[in-house]
Design an enzyme around this catalytic site. Structure first.
Site, PDB file in Angstrom:
ATOM      1  N   ASP A   8      16.584  24.144 134.018  1.00  0.00           N
ATOM      2  CA  ASP A   8      17.037  24.682 135.161  1.00  0.00           C
ATOM      3  C   ASP A   8      18.264  25.187 134.471  1.00  0.00           C
ATOM      4  OD1 ASP A   8      19.092  22.597 134.654  1.00  0.00           O
ATOM      5  OD2 ASP A   8      18.834  21.606 136.385  1.00  0.00           O
ATOM      6  N   CYS A  65      17.796  19.738 131.410  1.00  0.00           N
ATOM      7  CA  CYS A  65      18.791  20.119 132.563  1.00  0.00           C
ATOM      8  C   CYS A  65      20.200  19.361 132.123  1.00  0.00           C
ATOM      9  CB  CYS A  65      18.130  19.462 133.780  1.00  0.00           C
ATOM     10  SG  CYS A  65      17.861  17.703 133.961  1.00  0.00           S
ATOM     11  N   THR A  67      21.472  16.469 132.553  1.00  0.00           N
ATOM     12  CA  THR A  67      21.352  15.302 132.239  1.00  0.00           C
ATOM     13  C   THR A  67      20.066  14.820 131.487  1.00  0.00           C
ATOM     14  OG1 THR A  67      20.699  14.141 134.145  1.00  0.00           O
ATOM     15  CG2 THR A  67      23.062  14.166 133.472  1.00  0.00           C
ATOM     16  N   HIS A  98       5.050   4.649 120.355  1.00  0.00           N
ATOM     17  CA  HIS A  98       4.730   3.429 121.189  1.00  0.00           C
ATOM     18  C   HIS A  98       4.211   3.851 122.556  1.00  0.00           C
ATOM     19  CE1 HIS A  98       7.730   0.339 119.215  1.00  0.00           C
ATOM     20  NE2 HIS A  98       6.902   1.086 118.280  1.00  0.00           N
ATOM     21  N   HIS A 134      -0.289  -0.905 122.037  1.00  0.00           N
ATOM     22  CA  HIS A 134       0.254   0.261 122.378  1.00  0.00           C
ATOM     23  C   HIS A 134      -0.916   0.902 123.501  1.00  0.00           C
ATOM     24  CE1 HIS A 134       3.654  -0.441 120.340  1.00  0.00           C
ATOM     25  NE2 HIS A 134       3.050  -0.181 118.953  1.00  0.00           N
TER      26      HIS A 134
END
Length: 152
Positions: A8, A65, A67, A98, A134
């Site tokens: 963004d 973005c 964060t 994992h 996993h």
């Protein structure tokens, strides 16, 4: 490897450098936008990246973005996507080993370009461990996704 990338307005500066970095490593990069600092809605750029990953047009996706939080939330609403929000190299390695993540979310306002490159390089180079525990966890996530995905 084919990589779809999107950002963004709050991730556009970091994205440009990441595209160059990925290309320098020999990856084929598809920029799904955004290319301005004018405010936009992050789902509008997360969705096309994830669509490319789910369809197989891209092997992996990278979302940026401010964060990384909004992008990761959006991505993880999409069936077939396992997106991790990562801001350190340990988590980049662990989420591939994992969780077999196929989309990476990072935040331009949280990490700098050098760390972003290290995270992405490690994330791309790390293979899924495919150990029984996993694989069992990934299967359970897929079952949960199937259970709560609306079918027409």
């Amino acid at each position: 490897m084919k990589i779809a990338i999107g950002s963004d307005h709050a991730g556009v500066r970091l994205k440009g450098g990441i595209i160059e970095f990925l290309q320098s490593l020999g990856h084929e990069v598809t920029d799904m936008g955004y290319n301005s600092t004018d405010s936009v809605d992050y789902p509008d750029y997360a969705i096309p990246v994830c669509d490319r990953v789910v369809s197989g047009e891209a092997d992996k996706g990278i979302l940026i973005c401010g964060t990384g939080i909004g992008m990761s939330i959006t991505a993880n609403k999409m069936p077939g996507i396992r997106c991790a929000l990562v801001h350190d190299t340990f988590s980049a390695k662990a989420t591939r080993e994992h969780n077999d993540t196929n989309v990476l979310a990072i935040g331009e306002r949280v990490i700098g370009p050098g760390l972003a490159e290290d995270i992405i390089r490690i994330w791309l180079e790390t293979e899924f461990s495919q150990g029984e525990r996993h694989c069992n966890r990934i299967r359970k996530i897929a079952e949960l996704e199937e259970k709560y995905t609306l079918h027409p």
